[in-house]
Design a protein around this motif. Structure first.
Motif, PDB file in Angstrom:
ATOM      1  N   ILE A  23       0.865  -1.179   0.000  1.00 37.51           N
ATOM      2  CA  ILE A  23       0.000   0.000   0.000  1.00 37.51           C
ATOM      3  C   ILE A  23       0.901   1.228   0.000  1.00 37.51           C
ATOM      4  O   ILE A  23       2.068   1.150   0.389  1.00 37.51           O
ATOM      5  CB  ILE A  23      -0.972   0.025   1.198  1.00 37.51           C
ATOM      6  N   TYR A  24       0.370   2.361  -0.444  1.00 42.97           N
ATOM      7  CA  TYR A  24       1.162   3.597  -0.398  1.00 42.97           C
ATOM      8  C   TYR A  24       0.432   4.737   0.298  1.00 42.97           C
ATOM      9  O   TYR A  24       0.985   5.813   0.453  1.00 42.97           O
ATOM     10  CB  TYR A  24       1.655   4.001  -1.785  1.00 42.97           C
ATOM     11  N   ARG A  45       7.857   2.533   6.127  1.00 43.18           N
ATOM     12  CA  ARG A  45       9.068   2.444   5.300  1.00 43.18           C
ATOM     13  C   ARG A  45       8.722   1.837   3.934  1.00 43.18           C
ATOM     14  O   ARG A  45       9.121   2.355   2.898  1.00 43.18           O
ATOM     15  CB  ARG A  45      10.117   1.595   6.023  1.00 43.18           C
ATOM     16  N   MET A  46       7.950   0.745   3.923  1.00 45.06           N
ATOM     17  CA  MET A  46       7.552   0.127   2.652  1.00 45.06           C
ATOM     18  C   MET A  46       6.575   1.028   1.895  1.00 45.06           C
ATOM     19  O   MET A  46       6.625   1.100   0.667  1.00 45.06           O
ATOM     20  CB  MET A  46       6.905  -1.236   2.889  1.00 45.06           C
ATOM     21  N   PHE A  96       8.587   4.772  -5.745  1.00 41.65           N
ATOM     22  CA  PHE A  96       8.566   4.049  -7.009  1.00 41.65           C
ATOM     23  C   PHE A  96       7.530   4.667  -7.958  1.00 41.65           C
ATOM     24  O   PHE A  96       7.820   4.939  -9.123  1.00 41.65           O
ATOM     25  CB  PHE A  96       8.252   2.559  -6.781  1.00 41.65           C
ATOM     26  N   ILE A  97       6.318   4.885  -7.463  1.00 43.44           N
ATOM     27  CA  ILE A  97       5.251   5.464  -8.283  1.00 43.44           C
ATOM     28  C   ILE A  97       5.678   6.841  -8.802  1.00 43.44           C
ATOM     29  O   ILE A  97       5.512   7.149  -9.989  1.00 43.44           O
ATOM     30  CB  ILE A  97       3.934   5.556  -7.472  1.00 43.44           C
ATOM     31  N   ASP A  98       6.242   7.670  -7.914  1.00 41.85           N
ATOM     32  CA  ASP A  98       6.695   9.008  -8.313  1.00 41.85           C
ATOM     33  C   ASP A  98       7.857   8.941  -9.298  1.00 41.85           C
ATOM     34  O   ASP A  98       7.855   9.623 -10.321  1.00 41.85           O
ATOM     35  CB  ASP A  98       7.113   9.830  -7.090  1.00 41.85           C
ATOM     36  N   ILE A 129      -4.676  -3.722  -2.187  1.00 38.86           N
ATOM     37  CA  ILE A 129      -3.358  -4.070  -2.727  1.00 38.86           C
ATOM     38  C   ILE A 129      -3.384  -4.338  -4.229  1.00 38.86           C
ATOM     39  O   ILE A 129      -2.337  -4.491  -4.846  1.00 38.86           O
ATOM     40  CB  ILE A 129      -2.755  -5.280  -1.980  1.00 38.86           C
ATOM     41  N   ASP A 130      -4.567  -4.398  -4.822  1.00 41.61           N
ATOM     42  CA  ASP A 130      -4.694  -4.612  -6.263  1.00 41.61           C
ATOM     43  C   ASP A 130      -4.847  -3.257  -6.939  1.00 41.61           C
ATOM     44  O   ASP A 130      -5.721  -2.465  -6.562  1.00 41.61           O
ATOM     45  CB  ASP A 130      -5.916  -5.487  -6.567  1.00 41.61           C
TER      46      ASP A 130
END
Length: 182
Positions: A116-117, A130-131, A138-140, A168-169
């Motif tokens: 998740i972000y 942290r994740m 990564f997305i940015d 999460i999908d």
């Protein structure tokens, strides 16, 4: 009739008989086997509508160039099944970074990220920030935009009496993909 991507198939093998049973006649497919009982990705497409080429299989992803035959428009499609452990998640994001670095055309990446972000993607406050930060970076860094999914706030449940729920999908696409296929 858009290509179909199934994640967490848990299949070791996938043959033409299974594809016909699942989707009917006229479908072709690419497959990433499961590891023990985890993962597995199946990409299927109607062969009279889509052309699929340059299929590559990663540890956590299946990537192909898809072309809509009627318009000759093409883009890279990556289907993912993200791992569970934090160290594997770092390798997973690195795999996706490498894929993007080697392909400059329009890109869509979709599937079960097991990440998740945003805090609102989980129904409780037990967060691995942290994740979340790594996924957000990564997305940015990849300049991806999320395509909104409708109908469900969460896509995974721990299935306990008081379940943990997470989204999460996801579907993400490069800006040029968003412009071409708005």
């Amino acid at each position: 009739c858009f290509p179909v991507s199934l994640q967490e198939t848990k299949l070791d093998d996938c043959d033409d008989t299974l594809i016909t049973e699942l989707f009917g006649f006229g479908y072709e497919s690419a497959f990433l086997p499961a590891f023990h009982t985890c993962g597995g990705i199946l990409l299927a497409w109607k062969s009279d509508v889509w052309s699929v080429s340059n299929i590559s299989r990663g540890e956590f992803s299946l990537t192909a160039m898809v072309t809509l035959k009627s318009s000759d428009e093409s883009w890279w499609l990556t289907s993912v099944y993200g791992p569970q452990s934090d160290s594997d998640k770092v390798r997973f994001l690195d795999e996706l970074r490498s894929l993007r670095a080697s392909r400059s055309e329009s890109w869509m990446v979709c599937g079960d990220f097991n990440l998740i972000y945003k805090a609102e993607d989980k129904n409780n406050s037990i967060l691995n920030r942290r994740m979340m930060g790594r996924f957000c970076r990564f997305i940015d860094d990849m300049e991806l935009q999320e395509l909104s999914l409708r109908g469900r706030l969460y896509t995974w449940s721990s299935e306990r009496d008081s379940p943990t729920l997470e989204r999460i999908d996801r579907f993400f696409a490069s800006e040029d993909w968003m412009v071409a296929f708005s």
